[in-house]
Write a protein that holds these residues in place. Structure first.
Motif, PDB file in Angstrom:
ATOM      1  N   LYS A   5      37.772 -39.159 -18.434  1.00 18.32           N
ATOM      2  CA  LYS A   5      36.429 -38.664 -18.752  1.00 18.32           C
ATOM      3  C   LYS A   5      36.000 -39.127 -20.146  1.00 18.32           C
ATOM      4  CE  LYS A   5      32.767 -36.071 -17.955  1.00 18.32           C
ATOM      5  NZ  LYS A   5      32.065 -36.220 -19.244  1.00 18.32           N
ATOM      6  N   ASP A   6      36.924 -39.136 -21.100  1.00 14.88           N
ATOM      7  CA  ASP A   6      36.602 -39.628 -22.445  1.00 14.88           C
ATOM      8  C   ASP A   6      36.156 -41.084 -22.383  1.00 14.88           C
ATOM      9  OD1 ASP A   6      37.170 -37.233 -23.630  1.00 14.88           O
ATOM     10  OD2 ASP A   6      39.176 -37.805 -24.329  1.00 14.88           O
ATOM     11  N   TRP A   7      36.869 -41.901 -21.593  1.00 17.17           N
ATOM     12  CA  TRP A   7      36.496 -43.322 -21.478  1.00 17.17           C
ATOM     13  C   TRP A   7      35.124 -43.469 -20.827  1.00 17.17           C
ATOM     14  CZ3 TRP A   7      42.044 -44.711 -19.512  1.00 17.17           C
ATOM     15  CH2 TRP A   7      42.903 -44.815 -20.611  1.00 17.17           C
ATOM     16  N   GLU A   8      34.841 -42.640 -19.852  1.00 16.95           N
ATOM     17  CA  GLU A   8      33.511 -42.674 -19.247  1.00 16.95           C
ATOM     18  C   GLU A   8      32.440 -42.340 -20.291  1.00 16.95           C
ATOM     19  OE1 GLU A   8      34.965 -41.299 -14.756  1.00 16.95           O
ATOM     20  OE2 GLU A   8      33.854 -39.920 -16.033  1.00 16.95           O
ATOM     21  N   ASP A   9      32.713 -41.346 -21.126  1.00 20.46           N
ATOM     22  CA  ASP A   9      31.764 -40.961 -22.165  1.00 20.46           C
ATOM     23  C   ASP A   9      31.572 -42.063 -23.200  1.00 20.46           C
ATOM     24  OD1 ASP A   9      31.484 -38.531 -20.901  1.00 20.46           O
ATOM     25  OD2 ASP A   9      32.852 -37.463 -22.253  1.00 20.46           O
ATOM     26  N   GLN A  10      32.605 -42.904 -23.379  1.00 24.01           N
ATOM     27  CA  GLN A  10      32.534 -44.008 -24.333  1.00 24.01           C
ATOM     28  C   GLN A  10      31.880 -45.259 -23.739  1.00 24.01           C
ATOM     29  OE1 GLN A  10      36.594 -44.606 -25.715  1.00 24.01           O
ATOM     30  NE2 GLN A  10      36.807 -42.427 -26.190  1.00 24.01           N
ATOM     31  N   GLY A  11      31.487 -45.186 -22.463  1.00 28.61           N
ATOM     32  CA  GLY A  11      30.791 -46.311 -21.848  1.00 28.61           C
ATOM     33  C   GLY A  11      31.634 -47.196 -20.966  1.00 28.61           C
TER      34      GLY A  11
END
Length: 558
Positions: free
Chosen positions: A474-480
């Motif tokens: 989820k963090d990677w998704e938030d980072q684009g």
């Protein structure tokens, strides 16, 4: 006729000068950088001039899950390329380079076998044109520069507990999987845990195989995440300032290698990411160059279709904007018997019922490949112990899957033996019925992509993905990074993460142990089960049998 080993056959090959092979493809000699008389790199200037030419047909060769009985995927790829040329179709073979680790370990080389080989076999399976050494050096330069940055004051505020850039070596060495670096006092830096992967698992390898040109290569290298700061924000390779020097080291390695088959047909051999721990395909630049130069390009994807073909479709085709016209799934009677429960020592005896039982593995791969919208041909790679009844059992099963199975004897007869397979492939390609589609859209969440592969390709009931890993995704998704495809690192021997479960098992889950972001390559790696990104050597490694004979010739390579 006396039996000859692969290396003896390769050594007796009547090779043409590499300039003649290039000329047959329309490559002028000034655009070839020769490495000796029988191999050369193709210059970027020539490749750039091909962009307006139409593409030929792309044929992907994949296989059932590998067994100790052998499947012969590379052998079939080479044999099919020769067979297409034999029936009057202008064809080029595109395969991967061999890693030294498996060569000296258990798997052996990667140049085909019998009368379906790419030569020079010894060079290809050893140092070749130095591409892997360049990749290892570029990767190691970045590793050294990261620790050097920390030593000289750590201006980027790197948390040394969160340096994610490991080191690599192109050898199977389990002792290096987890190490402590910088021991020995103040002069050697700050001690920390790190480890080694094998070179073919390096993100630099993946980037070289996916980059369009040197500019794209440098941008991708710069985008690699190498560490995290104390505030958990990422540190990129470009922050360290290593991408320019790394590109210099990779300048020649980026150019595709041109060699030839035993029948003097052209072959590009370039790049070599493993399919069980990386994306398992030769370079995009080699494949796309070949498509501009030939009517047919025959390429392979590593291991079984659950790994290699899935990654070829969902990563390479997605990134490169290419699509196969036909997929060839390689199977052997011996492999079907092993999947049907027969021990390796008993494979020589006829057992039609075991063949039928083992065909469930083949059937699942056929169904999976068809799910990408591409027609399938099954190549039955012939062994001398196969009986007519066993071969017919495979053909009958495949016919029941609404596909065609063709017995191919390329190992024994070269293109004469693969011509029937070539005819079947050409017929399907000419029909132009492929409607290629990837398995999942870019916009799907990363955890859902992992689940989709596990359920639709492996036929698992689901994945085991703990809260910490889901939060990381989820963090990677938030980072684009949510649009990236997923690269599954999993045992090649089974649809499950248990390498002993052959056939077409059901009622299992896929445990995900770790996730890694390859931001430069452009995918997220999901490490499943007990798969290792640094293999170990077997109890009796092949290296024990490799030596020079009295004539100074290499013996023991296979």
């Amino acid at each position: 006729m006396a039996f000859r080993t692969d290396i003896e056959i390769a050594r007796a090959a009547k090779k043409k000068p590499i300039q003649e092979i290039g000329a047959a493809l329309g490559i002028p000699p000034e655009h070839l950088l020769p490495y000796g008389h029988d191999k050369a790199k193709v210059g970027q200037g020539f490749i750039d001039g091909l962009k307006d030419r139409p593409d030929g047909k792309l044929v992907l060769v994949t296989a059932v899950n590998p067994t100790p009985a052998g499947e012969g995927k590379t052998t079939t790829t080479v044999g099919l390329g020769d067979g297409l040329n034999r029936i009057g179709r202008n064809a080029v073979v595109c395969i991967r380079e061999a890693s030294l680790g498996p060569n000296f370990g258990m798997k052996g080389g990667a140049a085909g076998g019998g009368l379906a080989q790419v030569v020079p076999m010894e060079d290809m399976n050893l140092h070749f044109t130095g591409d892997f050494h360049a990749i290892t050096s570029a990767h190691s330069l970045l590793a050294a520069m990261i620790d050097n940055h920390i030593y000289w004051g750590n201006e980027l505020d790197i948390d040394i507990r969160r340096v994610v850039w490991r080191r690599v070596v192109d050898m199977n060495d389990r002792a290096l999987r987890q190490i402590t670096a910088s021991l020995g006092g103040v002069a050697n830096g700050f001690p920390r845990e790190t480890g080694f992967d094998i070179t073919v698992a390096s993100e630099v390898m993946a980037i070289l195989c996916l980059a369009r040109d040197l500019k794209d290569l440098e941008e991708r290298l710069g985008a690699m995440i190498v560490a995290y700061r104390r505030d958990k924000t990422p540190v990129y390779c470009r922050d360290i300032g290593a991408e320019g020097a790394m590109t210099v080291l990779l300048k020649d390695a980026m150019q595709p290698n041109l060699v030839q088959t035993l029948e003097n047909n052209p072959a590009f051999v370039h790049g070599g990411p493993f399919a069980n721990i990386a994306h398992g395909c030769n370079s995009v630049i080699a494949t796309k160059t070949a498509l501009k130069l030939a009517d047919f390009v025959v390429t392979e994807a590593g291991f079984g279709a659950d790994l290699g073909a899935e990654k070829f479709m969902n990563i390479k085709c997605r990134k490169a904007g290419i699509a196969p016209s036909v997929v060839v799934v390689v199977a052997t009677v011996r492999a079907m018997k092993m999947n049907g429960g027969v021990a390796r020592a008993d494979l020589g005896a006829e057992n039609v019922e075991a063949v039928k039982a083992g065909c469930a593995n083949l059937g699942r791969h056929i169904e999976n490949v068809k799910g990408f919208g591409v027609p399938v041909v099954v190549a039955i790679n012939h062994f001398v112990t196969d009986t007519d009844a066993e071969v017919q059992a495979v053909k009958d099963y495949v016919e029941g899957q609404d596909a065609e199975a063709v017995l191919s004897r390329h190992w024994e007869l070269g293109s004469e033996g693969s011509a029937p397979l070539a005819e079947a492939v050409a017929r399907l390609a000419d029909a132009d019925t492929a409607q290629f589609a990837t398995l999942y859209p870019d916009a799907m969440g990363l955890a859902d992509k992992i689940e989709t592969i596990a359920t639709r390709i492996y036929r698992a009931d689901g994945v085991v993905l703990d809260g910490k890993l889901r939060a990381q995704l989820k963090d990677w998704e938030d980072q684009g990074y949510g649009d990236l495809p997923v690269c599954m690192a999993k045992t090649q021997y089974s649809f499950t993460t248990d390498p002993t479960l052959r056939g077409a098992p059901t009622g299992f889950t896929i445990p995900v142990r770790e996730v890694r972001l390859s931001a430069g390559a452009g995918f997220v790696v999901a490490i499943c089960g007990e798969i290792m990104t640094m293999p170990g050597l077997p109890k009796a490694p092949a290296a024990q049998s490799i030596r020079l004979n009295a004539a100074g010739e290499i013996e023991g390579l296979f």
